[in-house]
Design a protein around this motif. Sequence first.
Motif, PDB file in Angstrom:
ATOM      1  N   GLU A 304       5.605  -3.723  -5.295  1.00 11.89           N
ATOM      2  CA  GLU A 304       5.847  -3.865  -3.993  1.00 11.89           C
ATOM      3  C   GLU A 304       6.373  -2.361  -3.345  1.00 11.89           C
ATOM      4  N   CYS A 305       5.524  -2.212  -2.273  1.00  8.36           N
ATOM      5  CA  CYS A 305       5.856  -0.720  -1.803  1.00  8.36           C
ATOM      6  C   CYS A 305       5.733  -0.720  -0.352  1.00  8.36           C
ATOM      7  N   ASP A 306       6.660  -0.046   0.328  1.00  8.94           N
ATOM      8  CA  ASP A 306       6.830   0.193   1.708  1.00  8.94           C
ATOM      9  C   ASP A 306       6.151   1.643   2.432  1.00  8.94           C
ATOM     10  N   LEU A 307       5.716   2.279   1.579  1.00  8.84           N
ATOM     11  CA  LEU A 307       5.381   3.634   2.038  1.00  8.84           C
ATOM     12  C   LEU A 307       3.935   3.785   2.243  1.00  8.84           C
ATOM     13  N   ASN A 308       2.857   2.967   2.293  1.00 11.64           N
ATOM     14  CA  ASN A 308       1.515   3.263   2.678  1.00 11.64           C
ATOM     15  C   ASN A 308       1.392   4.483   2.041  1.00 11.64           C
ATOM     16  N   ASP A 309       1.584   4.860   0.903  1.00 11.54           N
ATOM     17  CA  ASP A 309       1.176   6.127   0.123  1.00 11.54           C
ATOM     18  C   ASP A 309       0.258   5.662  -1.169  1.00 11.54           C
ATOM     19  N   PRO A 310      -1.074   6.057  -1.319  1.00  9.35           N
ATOM     20  CA  PRO A 310      -2.115   5.684  -2.314  1.00  9.35           C
ATOM     21  C   PRO A 310      -1.683   6.201  -3.587  1.00  9.35           C
ATOM     22  N   VAL A 311      -0.592   7.242  -3.518  1.00 12.37           N
ATOM     23  CA  VAL A 311      -0.268   7.745  -5.072  1.00 12.37           C
ATOM     24  C   VAL A 311       0.094   6.717  -5.869  1.00 12.37           C
ATOM     25  N   PHE A 312       0.793   5.440  -5.214  1.00 10.42           N
ATOM     26  CA  PHE A 312       1.251   4.515  -6.300  1.00 10.42           C
ATOM     27  C   PHE A 312       0.340   3.728  -6.680  1.00 10.42           C
ATOM     28  N   ILE A 313      -0.988   3.738  -6.264  1.00  6.25           N
ATOM     29  CA  ILE A 313      -2.089   2.771  -6.634  1.00  6.25           C
ATOM     30  C   ILE A 313      -3.194   3.778  -7.161  1.00  6.25           C
ATOM     31  N   ASP A 314      -3.063   4.891  -7.069  1.00 11.98           N
ATOM     32  CA  ASP A 314      -3.950   5.969  -7.565  1.00 11.98           C
ATOM     33  C   ASP A 314      -3.983   5.870  -9.121  1.00 11.98           C
ATOM     34  N   PRO A 315      -5.371   6.054 -10.075  1.00  7.30           N
ATOM     35  CA  PRO A 315      -5.330   5.971 -11.361  1.00  7.30           C
ATOM     36  C   PRO A 315      -4.320   7.204 -11.835  1.00  7.30           C
ATOM     37  N   LEU A 316      -4.001   7.372 -13.119  1.00  5.51           N
ATOM     38  CA  LEU A 316      -3.335   8.231 -13.600  1.00  5.51           C
ATOM     39  C   LEU A 316      -4.055   9.567 -13.696  1.00  5.51           C
ATOM     40  N   GLU A 317      -5.417   9.208 -14.080  1.00  5.54           N
ATOM     41  CA  GLU A 317      -6.192  10.590 -14.067  1.00  5.54           C
ATOM     42  C   GLU A 317      -6.277  11.259 -12.664  1.00  5.54           C
ATOM     43  N   LYS A 318      -6.000  10.747 -11.664  1.00  3.56           N
ATOM     44  CA  LYS A 318      -6.107  11.398 -10.370  1.00  3.56           C
ATOM     45  C   LYS A 318      -4.557  11.848  -9.986  1.00  3.56           C
ATOM     46  N   ARG A 319      -3.627  11.853 -10.997  1.00  6.20           N
ATOM     47  CA  ARG A 319      -2.353  12.059 -10.663  1.00  6.20           C
ATOM     48  C   ARG A 319      -1.529  10.980  -9.945  1.00  6.20           C
ATOM     49  N   GLY A 320      -2.129   9.737  -9.819  1.00 10.50           N
ATOM     50  CA  GLY A 320      -1.394   8.665  -9.316  1.00 10.50           C
ATOM     51  C   GLY A 320      -0.425   8.015 -10.108  1.00 10.50           C
ATOM     52  N   TYR A 321       0.443   7.136 -10.024  1.00  7.78           N
ATOM     53  CA  TYR A 321       1.356   6.427 -10.697  1.00  7.78           C
ATOM     54  C   TYR A 321       0.681   5.246 -11.404  1.00  7.78           C
ATOM     55  N   GLY A 322      -0.716   4.921 -10.988  1.00  4.93           N
ATOM     56  CA  GLY A 322      -1.356   3.979 -12.020  1.00  4.93           C
ATOM     57  C   GLY A 322      -0.989   2.459 -11.708  1.00  4.93           C
ATOM     58  N   MET A 323      -0.218   1.993 -10.588  1.00  6.09           N
ATOM     59  CA  MET A 323      -0.139   0.666 -10.331  1.00  6.09           C
ATOM     60  C   MET A 323      -1.510   0.012 -10.193  1.00  6.09           C
ATOM     61  N   ASP A 324      -1.570  -1.063 -10.787  1.00  4.23           N
ATOM     62  CA  ASP A 324      -3.077  -1.576 -10.483  1.00  4.23           C
ATOM     63  C   ASP A 324      -3.260  -2.346  -9.151  1.00  4.23           C
ATOM     64  N   ALA A 325      -2.132  -2.768  -8.592  1.00  5.46           N
ATOM     65  CA  ALA A 325      -1.975  -3.241  -7.175  1.00  5.46           C
ATOM     66  C   ALA A 325      -0.843  -3.210  -6.324  1.00  5.46           C
ATOM     67  N   GLN A 326      -0.919  -3.546  -5.148  1.00  4.35           N
ATOM     68  CA  GLN A 326       0.407  -3.334  -4.541  1.00  4.35           C
ATOM     69  C   GLN A 326       0.151  -4.607  -3.227  1.00  4.35           C
ATOM     70  N   TRP A 327       1.622  -5.142  -3.241  1.00  2.37           N
ATOM     71  CA  TRP A 327       1.758  -5.966  -1.848  1.00  2.37           C
ATOM     72  C   TRP A 327       1.196  -5.168  -0.857  1.00  2.37           C
ATOM     73  N   CYS A 328       0.645  -5.719   0.462  1.00  5.14           N
ATOM     74  CA  CYS A 328       0.355  -5.206   1.482  1.00  5.14           C
ATOM     75  C   CYS A 328       0.946  -5.982   2.555  1.00  5.14           C
ATOM     76  N   ASP A 329       1.979  -5.719   3.163  1.00  8.32           N
ATOM     77  CA  ASP A 329       2.908  -6.189   4.101  1.00  8.32           C
ATOM     78  C   ASP A 329       2.103  -6.069   5.436  1.00  8.32           C
ATOM     79  N   GLU A 330       1.342  -4.819   5.795  1.00 13.04           N
ATOM     80  CA  GLU A 330       0.751  -4.486   7.107  1.00 13.04           C
ATOM     81  C   GLU A 330      -0.289  -5.658   7.319  1.00 13.04           C
ATOM     82  N   PHE A 331      -1.185  -6.070   6.411  1.00 17.33           N
ATOM     83  CA  PHE A 331      -2.082  -7.167   6.658  1.00 17.33           C
ATOM     84  C   PHE A 331      -1.051  -8.511   7.487  1.00 17.33           C
ATOM     85  N   HIS A 332       0.139  -8.919   6.795  1.00 20.41           N
ATOM     86  CA  HIS A 332       0.748  -9.840   7.190  1.00 20.41           C
ATOM     87  C   HIS A 332       1.264  -9.563   8.687  1.00 20.41           C
ATOM     88  N   HIS A 333       1.840  -8.382   8.837  1.00 23.26           N
ATOM     89  CA  HIS A 333       2.344  -8.106  10.123  1.00 23.26           C
ATOM     90  C   HIS A 333       1.395  -7.973  10.967  1.00 23.26           C
TER      91      HIS A 333
END
Length: 616
Positions: A304-333
Amino acid sequence: MLNRIFVSKPSLGVGFTDAGRAEINLWAPYASKVSLDLPERGITLPMEKGNFGYWWINTDKLKQGDLYQYVLDDDKKRPDPVSVSQPQCVNGPSRALDVCRYDWQDTAWTNPPLAEYIIYELHVGTFTPEGTFAALEEKLDYLKELGITAIEIMPVAQFPNSRNWGYDGVYPYAVQDSYGGAVALQHLVDACHDKGLAVILDVVYNHMGPEGSVFNDYGPYHTKKYCTPWGDAINFDDEWCDGVRHYFTENALMWFRDFHVDALRLDAVHHLKDFSTNHILREMKQCVDKLAAETGRQYYLIAECDLNDPVFIDPLEKRGYGMDAQWCDEFHHALRVAIGEPRNGYYVDFNGVNDLAKAFQDGYVYDGQFSKHRKKMFGAKAETNPGQQLIVFSQNHDQIGNRMLGERSNELYSNETAKLMAGAVLVSPFLPMLFMGEEWGETNPFLYFVSHNDPELVEQTRQGREGEFADFQQEGDVPDPLADDTFQRSKLQWQLLDKEEHQAFFQYYRTLIALRKEHPALRNLNRWQMIITQNVAQSLLVMHRWEGDEHLLCLMNFSHDTQSATLPARNRRWRRQLDSADTAWCGPGTSTPEYATGTATFLLQPQSMVLYTSML
């Protein structure tokens, strides 16, 4: 013979050898002396000091089911911070329980690809009248009939007494005793896998509950370097942070290894303050990947992330944090504003169907532009992240429970609007999530409730809740979060399914989910194989998706008036699959043709959606 497929063993807390001896590893760098106290046996045993603040003991005196606690520096008796069972609530001693010895029956289970997840979020205490894991098991066939493929369980970490959303959990390793405890949770997961359901567990690593916490007697679990909404941040990068990082990564591994959960949903990861060279989320992902390689099983981490920053869900090999998915609150809003939600608070940033079209297309609505609500440029583009990495919903526990009166969508809007919102979620190229009871139009609210003991904390909670809504022009009093009635009013009314209108709602959801599974153009989450067009004057959206030879059109009328719509694709013959206005769903009746050709024009009922498919 116990069926053990997991080869990694826990390195914290109490474990038992095959010979029945207890091996205990405790991190307590603040202590100069630590003893293991067995109050039922009248025995206190000294522990040996190791490196880096760890203490150790191997003994045959502690048996399965025994109560135990630690004595720090001869005068502080404290529960185990790695306790898996707190039978006397958060302030009592811990109970020794070897969760590694559960006799699992799910060796044939395979965690489905994340793209196949259709998620159902639930709160154990209010999902059934009994509010237990065992009672939840009795509803698994119902969830299968609905079409759910994964349940998401709100946090079960031990909290005070029996009423809490779970985000005030005090012991991250302990399973709430009033729900049934650790073994009952293992049995539930086993039963889910037998029914073909994956299990997501909500965990909280950004803070620990305010009542009963003893962590800072053991070591620097918190740091004053950063402030969060709950006070001092968890210590992920300050002095002695290695022990804290180990504590939380081991917790994640425990749920996968010893409880066989399939995914973890990590609460509010934007409040994990960490400037280490390897962010705690990256380290957690690396550890989980290592466990997956050992066990041959697939595990997912969802943020669950409120930053709209793909670094959280980018893969490890791209220096991301590797989360497989995230909640997307902005779709709801964006969806809420499109159906007419007043543009107050964070809704001020959203502009109806225009922003909903962007949410369908890009995931993040704010990807670098100025946000009025935040008063700054906000977000970054998630250009390469596939649809399965974003989880969307029309309501969830936060969006309902953080309203003063906890109203669900069908209490705020008409049935036609609620069906339109559900349709928008389930035809999206993202992972859909439902909140318990929405599929039959539950009328009970989902309110904020707790059951603290500390009088000062009780008063702070009441005043804080009242202060939250002081500026809102709403009638009535803020429901008392400490009252048992607040909790009881939040329970689902399963008997509503016996009523025609609610059963029609259920069948509508069931049909939508079945269509999503049946049609490749819906099932495939390639968000780049999609064209969205919008007509702001009509509050109309037209979604065109395709996969192979199949094309799909979804026309959504967000206005309160009948609107004329034209099919955008030529040289095709279209067949209607669903119209939310159909009388089968207690609607006013469809105004759309069963078959249409080319660029046909027809009328859409107010606040409705229609779905057409075409094959070459």
